[in-house]
Design a protein around this motif. Structure first.
Motif, mmCIF file in Angstrom:
data_model
loop_
_atom_site.group_PDB
_atom_site.id
_atom_site.type_symbol
_atom_site.label_atom_id
_atom_site.label_comp_id
_atom_site.label_asym_id
_atom_site.label_seq_id
_atom_site.Cartn_x
_atom_site.Cartn_y
_atom_site.Cartn_z
ATOM 1 N N ALA A 68 0.815 -1.222 0.000
ATOM 2 C CA ALA A 68 0.000 0.000 0.000
ATOM 3 C C ALA A 68 0.843 1.264 0.000
ATOM 4 O O ALA A 68 0.473 2.276 -0.605
ATOM 5 C CB ALA A 68 -0.928 -0.002 1.209
ATOM 6 N N MET A 69 1.992 1.221 0.689
ATOM 7 C CA MET A 69 2.787 2.431 0.898
ATOM 8 C C MET A 69 3.957 2.562 -0.065
ATOM 9 O O MET A 69 4.756 3.477 0.043
ATOM 10 C CB MET A 69 3.291 2.464 2.346
ATOM 11 N N ARG A 70 4.039 1.658 -1.019
ATOM 12 C CA ARG A 70 5.150 1.642 -1.965
ATOM 13 C C ARG A 70 5.339 2.983 -2.673
ATOM 14 O O ARG A 70 6.453 3.458 -2.845
ATOM 15 C CB ARG A 70 4.879 0.550 -2.997
ATOM 16 N N GLY A 71 4.257 3.577 -3.101
ATOM 17 C CA GLY A 71 4.351 4.819 -3.857
ATOM 18 C C GLY A 71 4.205 6.065 -3.008
ATOM 19 O O GLY A 71 3.935 7.148 -3.550
ATOM 20 N N LYS A 72 4.408 5.930 -1.697
ATOM 21 C CA LYS A 72 4.157 7.054 -0.785
ATOM 22 C C LYS A 72 5.436 7.602 -0.142
ATOM 23 O O LYS A 72 5.362 8.365 0.812
ATOM 24 C CB LYS A 72 3.196 6.621 0.329
ATOM 25 N N ILE A 73 6.595 7.200 -0.647
ATOM 26 C CA ILE A 73 7.830 7.575 0.046
ATOM 27 C C ILE A 73 8.131 9.069 -0.062
ATOM 28 O O ILE A 73 8.984 9.592 0.656
ATOM 29 C CB ILE A 73 9.037 6.753 -0.454
ATOM 30 N N SER A 74 7.438 9.773 -0.941
ATOM 31 C CA SER A 74 7.657 11.219 -1.056
ATOM 32 C C SER A 74 6.917 12.004 0.027
ATOM 33 O O SER A 74 7.147 13.204 0.198
ATOM 34 C CB SER A 74 7.200 11.708 -2.433
ATOM 35 N N LEU A 75 6.040 11.336 0.765
ATOM 36 C CA LEU A 75 5.280 12.020 1.811
ATOM 37 C C LEU A 75 6.176 12.358 2.992
ATOM 38 O O LEU A 75 7.155 11.652 3.275
ATOM 39 C CB LEU A 75 4.133 11.123 2.290
ATOM 40 N N SER A 119 11.759 10.886 7.208
ATOM 41 C CA SER A 119 11.352 10.945 5.801
ATOM 42 C C SER A 119 10.488 9.748 5.438
ATOM 43 O O SER A 119 10.497 8.711 6.108
ATOM 44 C CB SER A 119 12.580 10.967 4.894
ATOM 45 N N GLY A 120 9.765 9.901 4.332
ATOM 46 C CA GLY A 120 8.966 8.792 3.838
ATOM 47 C C GLY A 120 9.814 7.592 3.479
ATOM 48 O O GLY A 120 9.419 6.445 3.684
ATOM 49 N N ASP A 121 10.998 7.847 2.954
ATOM 50 C CA ASP A 121 11.895 6.756 2.576
ATOM 51 C C ASP A 121 12.351 5.971 3.803
ATOM 52 O O ASP A 121 12.364 4.735 3.802
ATOM 53 C CB ASP A 121 13.102 7.325 1.825
ATOM 54 N N GLU A 122 12.706 6.670 4.866
ATOM 55 C CA GLU A 122 13.112 6.012 6.110
ATOM 56 C C GLU A 122 11.952 5.216 6.710
ATOM 57 O O GLU A 122 12.133 4.088 7.180
ATOM 58 C CB GLU A 122 13.601 7.049 7.125
ATOM 59 N N LEU A 123 10.785 5.811 6.690
ATOM 60 C CA LEU A 123 9.602 5.137 7.239
ATOM 61 C C LEU A 123 9.250 3.893 6.437
ATOM 62 O O LEU A 123 8.896 2.851 7.006
ATOM 63 C CB LEU A 123 8.416 6.099 7.267
ATOM 64 N N PHE A 124 9.383 3.991 5.114
ATOM 65 C CA PHE A 124 9.059 2.834 4.282
ATOM 66 C C PHE A 124 10.037 1.689 4.526
ATOM 67 O O PHE A 124 9.644 0.521 4.589
ATOM 68 C CB PHE A 124 9.064 3.228 2.808
#
Length: 352
Positions: A68-75, A119-124
């Motif tokens: 679900a969160m794959r495309g959300k790393i920019s958030l 960051s979104g990347d760290e969270l992902f």
């Protein structure tokens, strides 16, 4: 791919950043692995029982959040967490009875909220690590359930099980089947009687299939044959899984489990329930508080594609029933075998 030897086939596979489910609705006739490309597909797979079994859908839910969160790393952090909570609530709606799904989703969300990741990347990346951790833990937990329960299975025993709490319902080994697999590995000769488990036939389609693949001596019976088999002295013990254990020891499991437990009490056969710690729900006081999922009428009115009930007939189709703790001999967990009085022993083993 048609049915054949299926060593190594898993209910859930996470490989090369991609999620795959074994479509269990097609077994035993076809072994089909499907990649999960969207959270909606994961939700549907859980709802439609393509992936099923309390521990397995917990793992599936955790990986579903990754999808679900794959495309959300920019958030940014706030928006990422908010979207994660929204997707967790959505996935949780797919199956209301099994506590493991809610447990796994909550664990993922709480882990990210408690982290210092910004960051979104760290969270992902933390999200992926948490899901992978839940997956790995499930394998070890099921192995531990087997180690604690294997001593119950003795040479020449007959063991009856209902529905599927096998390796197809988990990441590996199963819960109810974990002691069986370890006993088989250690050369103990015993026979399993696998209830067919109407209306979806998980006992014959799944449990009998996977035990047969492993070389375990297994015999399939219809649900209404269980009392006869017990009366013949062929069953020495019942082991089933569970989707939720209440604080007082009541358990929710596949519809028909209550009847098995009542029959076993009449014939003085011990009944064991097997589950990991995540299935124990101390926040639910008794089984009366557990929401029982009602499924589609077609599962009852049809046998496969053939209608077996009149058009327009009223139907009840509860997917689970509640077995009172008074009918249970012990609960085999990854922390040992829990025995009565369950209210005290469960609290001592699983609180804090």
């Amino acid at each position: 791919m048609n049915q054949g030897k299926a060593e190594g086939v898993k209910s859930i596979t996470w490989r090369d950043e991609r999620l795959f489910f074994l479509d269990q609705t097609l077994l035993p006739g076809e072994v089909k692995i499907e990649e999960q490309r969207s959270v909606e597909q994961v939700w549907d797979a859980i709802k439609q029982l393509k992936v099923r079994g309390a521990p397995a859908i917990g793992v599936a839910g955790a990986y579903g959040l990754v999808v679900a969160m794959r495309g959300k790393i920019s958030l940014d952090r706030g928006d990422f967490i908010q979207e994660l909570e929204k997707q967790a609530e959505y996935l949780d709606s797919s199956r209301p009875t099994a506590v493991n799904l809610h447990w796994a989703l909550t664990r993922v969300v709480d882990t990210l909220k408690a982290s210092n990741a910004r960051s979104g990347d760290e969270l992902f990346n933390l999200l992926k690590q948490t899901a992978e951790g839940i997956h790995a833990e499930d394998v070890e937990l099921c192995r531990s359930i087997g180690e604690h329960g294997v001593s119950l299975i003795r040479e020449g025993m007959g063991v009856l099980t209902h529905c599927n709490a096998g390796r197809l319902a988990t990441s590996d080994y199963g819960t109810a089947t974990a002691p069986m697999y370890l006993a088989h590995e250690r050369g103990i000769g015993f026979r399993v009687y696998s209830d067919e488990s109407r209306p979806l036939l998980q006992g014959s389609r799944l449990t009998a299939w996977e035990l047969q693949q492993a070389g375990v001596d297994v015999t399939t019976i219809t649900d209404n044959m269980a009392a006869f088999v017990m009366q013949q002295g062929l069953v020495d013990m019942v082991i089933v899984g569970t989707d939720r254990v209440a604080a007082n020891g009541d358990v929710a499991n596949k519809i028909g489990t209550l009847g098995v437990a009542i029959m076993a009490q009449y014939f003085r056969i011990p009944v064991y329930v097997a589950c990991p710690a995540s299935t124990v729900d101390l926040s639910t006081a008794t089984g009366a508080q557990i929401v029982i999922e009602e499924r589609e009428a077609e599962e009852v009115t049809h046998f496969g594609l053939r209608r077996t009930a009149p058009e327009g007939i009223q139907v009840r189709n509860p997917a689970f029933d509640i077995t009172p703790h008074e009918l249970i001999t012990g609960i085999i967990t990854d922390r040992g075998i829990i025995t009565p009085p369950f209210a005290e022993s469960l609290k001592a083993a699983f609180s804090g």
